[in-house]
Motif scaffolding. Sequence first.
Motif, short mmCIF file in Angstrom:
data_model
loop_
_atom_site.label_atom_id
_atom_site.label_comp_id
_atom_site.label_asym_id
_atom_site.label_seq_id
_atom_site.Cartn_x
_atom_site.Cartn_y
_atom_site.Cartn_z
N UNK A 84 0.83 -1.21 0.00
CA UNK A 84 0.00 0.00 0.00
C UNK A 84 0.87 1.26 0.00
N UNK A 85 1.91 1.26 0.83
CA UNK A 85 2.81 2.42 0.90
C UNK A 85 3.52 2.65 -0.43
N UNK A 86 3.94 1.54 -1.08
CA UNK A 86 4.60 1.67 -2.37
C UNK A 86 3.67 2.24 -3.43
N UNK A 87 2.42 1.81 -3.42
CA UNK A 87 1.44 2.32 -4.37
C UNK A 87 1.20 3.82 -4.16
N UNK A 88 1.09 4.23 -2.91
CA UNK A 88 0.87 5.64 -2.59
C UNK A 88 2.03 6.50 -3.09
N UNK A 89 3.26 6.00 -2.93
CA UNK A 89 4.43 6.75 -3.38
C UNK A 89 4.43 6.90 -4.90
N UNK A 90 4.08 5.83 -5.61
CA UNK A 90 4.06 5.88 -7.07
C UNK A 90 2.95 6.81 -7.57
N UNK A 91 1.80 6.78 -6.92
CA UNK A 91 0.70 7.66 -7.32
C UNK A 91 1.05 9.13 -7.07
N UNK A 92 1.72 9.38 -5.94
CA UNK A 92 2.13 10.74 -5.62
C UNK A 92 3.14 11.25 -6.63
N UNK A 93 4.06 10.38 -7.04
CA UNK A 93 5.06 10.75 -8.05
C UNK A 93 4.38 11.07 -9.39
N UNK A 94 3.32 10.33 -9.73
CA UNK A 94 2.60 10.58 -10.99
C UNK A 94 1.93 11.96 -10.96
N UNK A 95 1.37 12.33 -9.81
CA UNK A 95 0.73 13.64 -9.67
C UNK A 95 1.76 14.76 -9.78
N UNK A 96 2.94 14.56 -9.18
CA UNK A 96 4.01 15.56 -9.28
C UNK A 96 4.44 15.75 -10.73
N UNK A 142 -3.52 9.07 -15.12
CA UNK A 142 -4.51 8.16 -14.53
C UNK A 142 -4.13 6.70 -14.81
N UNK A 143 -3.55 6.45 -15.97
CA UNK A 143 -3.07 5.11 -16.26
C UNK A 143 -1.92 4.72 -15.34
N UNK A 144 -1.04 5.68 -15.06
CA UNK A 144 0.07 5.42 -14.14
C UNK A 144 -0.45 5.09 -12.74
N UNK A 145 -1.47 5.82 -12.32
CA UNK A 145 -2.07 5.58 -11.00
C UNK A 145 -2.71 4.20 -10.95
N UNK A 146 -3.40 3.82 -12.00
CA UNK A 146 -4.05 2.51 -12.02
C UNK A 146 -3.03 1.37 -12.09
N UNK A 147 -1.92 1.61 -12.78
CA UNK A 147 -0.87 0.59 -12.81
C UNK A 147 -0.27 0.37 -11.42
N UNK A 148 -0.11 1.47 -10.68
CA UNK A 148 0.40 1.37 -9.31
C UNK A 148 -0.57 0.58 -8.44
N UNK A 149 -1.87 0.81 -8.65
CA UNK A 149 -2.90 0.07 -7.91
C UNK A 149 -2.81 -1.42 -8.22
#
Length: 273
Positions: free
Chosen positions: A96-108, A215-222
């Motif tokens: 979960x923590x890894x996914x949150x980090x990847x999603x945050x990086x995508x938003x940045x 959004x695709x990057x976020x879904x891949x992290x999920x």
Amino acid sequence: MTMYLRRAVSSRSLIGLIRGIWSREVIQARSFSQGLVFSRDFICSHFTGTKEAPTLPTNFGFLKESHRGFAKGKRSRDDSGGGTVEVAPDIGPAAKSGAASQMDAAIDALSRELTKLRTGRASPGMLDHIIVETGGVKMPLNRLAVVSVMDPKTLSVNPYDPNTLKELEKAIVSSPLGLNPRAEGERLIAAIPPLTKEHMQALCKVVTKSSEDVKQSIRRARQKALDTIKKAGSSVPKDDAKRLEKEIDELTKKFVKSAEDMCKAKEKEITQG
């Protein structure tokens, strides 16, 4: 240890050891948890009834075997005596923590991309992506100058080194922003021209594509996090796995909404200036 010591004392093999160390004042025998100390006189009087060193054989086989027994012994890591305890890694929270980090990086990354797009309003970050070549070295413009907003339609570019003014001007003109700065003393003044309808439409398409990409990057992290939990199998209890999947889904929705809100705000900025 007490049992081994008694066997050693009753064996003639130990007597040879006593004779070999007769010249010392004290003989020490240590266990794992406490030390036992015997004086020379005590040992001799106990075994021979005199204070003279006894004549004894020199076979140390018993002590060697006893020593080997201690060397080969393994202490259980489980205090209850049930064997070694294996602690399963905390896979779920880590996923979960890894996914949150990847999603945050995508938003940045999305934020940086949107900042590069020119709108009808002046923004200091709109020049950050421009690369300037000076002295044979290529560097981002924001490392060579300070960009500030003079008014909603005008930018001021103040170089750290006035000698780089020409290189800064050339780089800004060559960028796809459509700006034509003019030199004013030791700084550049760049007016932000109004966007044409065609330009607005083109920029909005870029924003839409950027939104879909992030959004695709976020879904891949999920999906990566869910696959990690699934592969863990019995290491993660079913109830914990379901709870983590729900939390990751909520996290995904949160970041997707954040990306959509950022892109809508940028489109509004483009179309309304």
